[in-house]
Design a protein around this motif. Sequence first.
Motif, PDB file in Angstrom:
ATOM      1  N   ARG A 198       0.822  -1.208   0.000  1.00  0.00           N
ATOM      2  CA  ARG A 198       0.000   0.000   0.000  1.00  0.00           C
ATOM      3  C   ARG A 198       0.855   1.257   0.000  1.00  0.00           C
ATOM      4  NH1 ARG A 198      -2.663   3.201   3.858  1.00  0.00           N
ATOM      5  NH2 ARG A 198      -1.621   2.067   5.526  1.00  0.00           N
ATOM      6  N   GLU A 250       2.200   1.808  -3.443  1.00  0.00           N
ATOM      7  CA  GLU A 250       1.167   2.353  -4.327  1.00  0.00           C
ATOM      8  C   GLU A 250       0.903   3.825  -4.025  1.00  0.00           C
ATOM      9  OE1 GLU A 250      -2.261  -0.055  -4.007  1.00  0.00           O
ATOM     10  OE2 GLU A 250      -1.364  -1.834  -4.911  1.00  0.00           O
ATOM     11  N   THR A 295       1.371   6.840  -6.698  1.00  0.00           N
ATOM     12  CA  THR A 295       0.274   7.759  -6.997  1.00  0.00           C
ATOM     13  C   THR A 295       0.667   9.202  -6.765  1.00  0.00           C
ATOM     14  OG1 THR A 295      -1.257   6.007  -6.278  1.00  0.00           O
ATOM     15  CG2 THR A 295      -2.163   8.213  -6.522  1.00  0.00           C
ATOM     16  N   ASN A 320      -8.356  12.117 -10.872  1.00  0.00           N
ATOM     17  CA  ASN A 320      -8.448  10.654 -10.816  1.00  0.00           C
ATOM     18  C   ASN A 320      -7.445  10.067  -9.827  1.00  0.00           C
ATOM     19  OD1 ASN A 320     -10.440  10.743 -12.764  1.00  0.00           O
ATOM     20  ND2 ASN A 320      -9.005  10.509 -14.458  1.00  0.00           N
ATOM     21  N   GLU A 321      -6.218  10.569  -9.882  1.00  0.00           N
ATOM     22  CA  GLU A 321      -5.192  10.043  -8.978  1.00  0.00           C
ATOM     23  C   GLU A 321      -5.475  10.432  -7.536  1.00  0.00           C
ATOM     24  OE1 GLU A 321      -2.750   7.963  -9.774  1.00  0.00           O
ATOM     25  OE2 GLU A 321      -3.647   7.910 -11.774  1.00  0.00           O
ATOM     26  N   ASP A 334      -8.470  10.684  -6.188  1.00  0.00           N
ATOM     27  CA  ASP A 334      -9.457   9.691  -5.735  1.00  0.00           C
ATOM     28  C   ASP A 334      -8.778   8.363  -5.418  1.00  0.00           C
ATOM     29  OD1 ASP A 334     -11.443  11.532  -6.056  1.00  0.00           O
ATOM     30  OD2 ASP A 334     -12.007  10.855  -8.067  1.00  0.00           O
ATOM     31  N   LYS A 335      -7.872   7.955  -6.282  1.00  0.00           N
ATOM     32  CA  LYS A 335      -7.165   6.694  -6.056  1.00  0.00           C
ATOM     33  C   LYS A 335      -6.336   6.761  -4.778  1.00  0.00           C
ATOM     34  CE  LYS A 335      -3.791   3.634  -8.262  1.00  0.00           C
ATOM     35  NZ  LYS A 335      -2.919   3.444  -9.456  1.00  0.00           N
ATOM     36  N   LEU A 336      -5.711   7.923  -4.536  1.00  0.00           N
ATOM     37  CA  LEU A 336      -4.898   8.082  -3.334  1.00  0.00           C
ATOM     38  C   LEU A 336      -5.746   7.986  -2.070  1.00  0.00           C
ATOM     39  CD1 LEU A 336      -2.082   8.775  -2.194  1.00  0.00           C
ATOM     40  CD2 LEU A 336      -2.689  11.189  -2.400  1.00  0.00           C
ATOM     41  N   LYS A 358      -8.578   6.388  -1.738  1.00  0.00           N
ATOM     42  CA  LYS A 358      -9.006   5.004  -1.571  1.00  0.00           C
ATOM     43  C   LYS A 358      -7.912   4.166  -0.937  1.00  0.00           C
ATOM     44  CE  LYS A 358     -12.357   4.954  -5.365  1.00  0.00           C
ATOM     45  NZ  LYS A 358     -12.700   4.392  -6.687  1.00  0.00           N
ATOM     46  N   LEU A 359      -6.663   4.414  -1.359  1.00  0.00           N
ATOM     47  CA  LEU A 359      -5.546   3.673  -0.759  1.00  0.00           C
ATOM     48  C   LEU A 359      -5.389   4.007   0.715  1.00  0.00           C
ATOM     49  CD1 LEU A 359      -2.915   4.051  -3.636  1.00  0.00           C
ATOM     50  CD2 LEU A 359      -4.103   1.959  -2.962  1.00  0.00           C
ATOM     51  N   LYS A 391      -8.068   2.222   2.752  1.00  0.00           N
ATOM     52  CA  LYS A 391      -7.905   0.776   2.872  1.00  0.00           C
ATOM     53  C   LYS A 391      -7.142   0.399   4.125  1.00  0.00           C
ATOM     54  CE  LYS A 391      -8.050  -0.583  -1.992  1.00  0.00           C
ATOM     55  NZ  LYS A 391      -7.276  -1.159  -3.116  1.00  0.00           N
TER      56      LYS A 391
END
Length: 816
Positions: free
Chosen positions: A103, A106, A110, A128-129, A131-133, A135-136, A139
């Motif tokens: 994680r 990642e 990102t 977009n990135e 949002d991805k960050l 989410k990571l 988690k």
Amino acid sequence: MSRFFAAGSSDSESGSSDEELYTESESGEDSEQEGSESEEGSADEDSEDEGSGEGSESSDDNAGGFLKSSAKGGASRFLRGEESEESEEDESKRVVKSAKDKRLDEIDATIRTIDNGKKINDWSLISNEFDKLNKLISKGNQSTAAPKSYIIAVAELEDFMNETIKSEKEAKKKMNATNARALNSIKQRIKKNNRQYEDLIAKYRADPATFETDAESTPEPAAPTTAPLKLRTADYGAAITAARSEDVQAAEGEFATIGRDGRAVTITAESVLKQLRAITEARGKKSTDKLEQIRTLEKMFEVSATIYQKIRVLLILIATRFDLNVATTGFIPIPQWKSAQEEIISLLHILEDNPLYIVQEDVEEPTEIEDEPVPVNGEPLKIFGSVVSLVERLDDEFTRALQNIDPHTPEYIERLKEETLLYSTIVRAQIYFERVNLELSISRVLLRRIELLYYKPDQLITLVEQLTWENMPKTLTSKITPYTPDETSLDLINAICVTLYAKDNGVFRARAMLCQIYHHALHNRYFRARDLLLMSHLQASIHTADVSTQILYNRTLVQVGLCAFREGMIAESQQALQEICGSSRSKELLAQGVQMQRYPQTTPEQEKLERQRQIPFHMHINLELLECVYQTSSMLLEIPFMAQSGNSPDAKKKTISKPFRRMLDFHERQVFTGPPENTRDHIMQAAKALATGDWMKARDLIRIIKIWDLIPETDKIKDMLGEKIQEEGLRTYLFTYAPFYETLSIAELAKMFDLTPRKATALVSKMISNNEIAAALDQKTSAIAFIPGVEYSRLQNLALAMADKAVQLIDSYKYR
């Protein structure tokens, strides 16, 4: 020379072996150079050893030198092969990283992508990135703080965003539409996101160098091990058990729940609102375990320390219980329904004890997670939510349960007993809405209350009210419907309806009026029900109402017809029942079932909707009784009308009840008719007997119908029917045999139909005044004097009909 040649041969052989090895090897150039240097060193050592050796052993040395060199060359070749195999095995072993390390990798990747997006000012990529960050970050374990690299990244991203917006305003430039939308989107999200990390971001901006140094000095995770890919089951189980035990021990002194990943999820009073938001966002997703959410919310309610937390948790908990029923045809389990009912009562109790907290729909939902609002300066705190929606859903789930349970089983009776709990919940919610003055909620809950009362008899309503107010706290009272021991159901329903009539909502007024009309008709107040129905003008606009209101209108109309029948008003009863019973779809129109058809014209979706609209069994109107009332009323009107029509062809076309006339014609066409077996047979044979003047047989056939036992005061109904059959028998007799009489004694006529002379005289006078018969009363002789020449023969009637048709043809030809 031999020694020289031996040395040279060894060198050449070693060189040749090296060349072969170099050509066969798959390693890089560096490994080849290292191999040649090691071989050259070994060859020099061999030559030195041979030069210092004794001469007598030259031949042996020569042979030995060859063997040595060859052996060494061969050994190095084989050793090299083993080393290369070992290195290949080491390289083939995968590096196993923990989920946390993956994680973090990642996250770093990102962040680098976001930095690249900032260089080219690509806000779509950054959005977009970002949002991805997030989410990571989500988690990870909730108890684990966000990495400092993430704090630095979001702080720099916010600064870069502000600079970009400022530069655009100064230069008055405009981005393309896609980039501008992405910038506006991330502008809203990053401010909301960074509120969670205000302290860390402030610390970074105060001293970036120290913050980054602390981030670099943070101990790195342990180096990845080169363990085998596969673990034995026992080792894996032991590792998971150890991890769980450590997490539980770490949460010692606090409540801990084990999640799916085997980690402990700690629930504390400080984290209730944050975890509540996470549960709210997870609602509705397919992967959400609803029962697990309910258990978590129950434990969160136990941990909640403040009034605000308890109210918020209860609102989500009750709604989550209702989420267990996702199908439109099912219902939530009964234990869950009872728990929801108890929790609604608990919520109302909390709100009653804390008047500064108000749950209201027209309030903005809070965006902050940690901040807990409190009442300030005595002003009430309004919390986003809807108590009336929860009460309505509780009522809907109770109705669905009754729809899906077999009504002929004890389970249905046991479930129906819980209606008292539902009614008490509705009354208590009404009292709360009156206190906080929520007008719309008051109307909605009053409508639910009257829909639970309107179809019940007076005695049952009085008993339910008494039980409800006995279990209610003594401090609670209602301004709209105050309870008094001598209160009747008429007073209660009238108070509810008057309140709803004053509201602007037309649907509430219409349904309340229909419920009140139904209640009047159920208790034999026909004229009040009729007048209220006529004044409402609902019959003119009911076709535009929703389906449930149309069903209620049909039920009310049928009940008015039954009330008129019980009061002896046969014509009014037949007229009210004509619309529903005259069709073959009375079951669907009253929402009491779906008619089974050989060739159905409805689609499966329409049939599914029909089944959803079905009312519970205890609210049904007996369809067999309804048909019996309608057919009996039609008989008492149709038989005299048929006798009055005589042989006139136009009169035969006119009917009062077409269904009754069809059944009568079918019955007369039968060659053999046996004794009556069902209600319809009794009525048809009674109609034939009445048409021939045998009123006593008709009366007996009608009285022995068993369905009359379902009507209260059965003997009174049977006596009323006997009197009506006598009266209609007299009228039928006069219509049939008047042309054969010049005078007829009233005393003789009264004796024939077992009536008093006074009653017979009244009936004949009414017929004469309505021009039904051409006759006059002779008071001196107490006889009826018939006027001849008024009745036409069959030929005369046919001639008149032909003349009318000829006139119509002439008129139609004239207008062409």
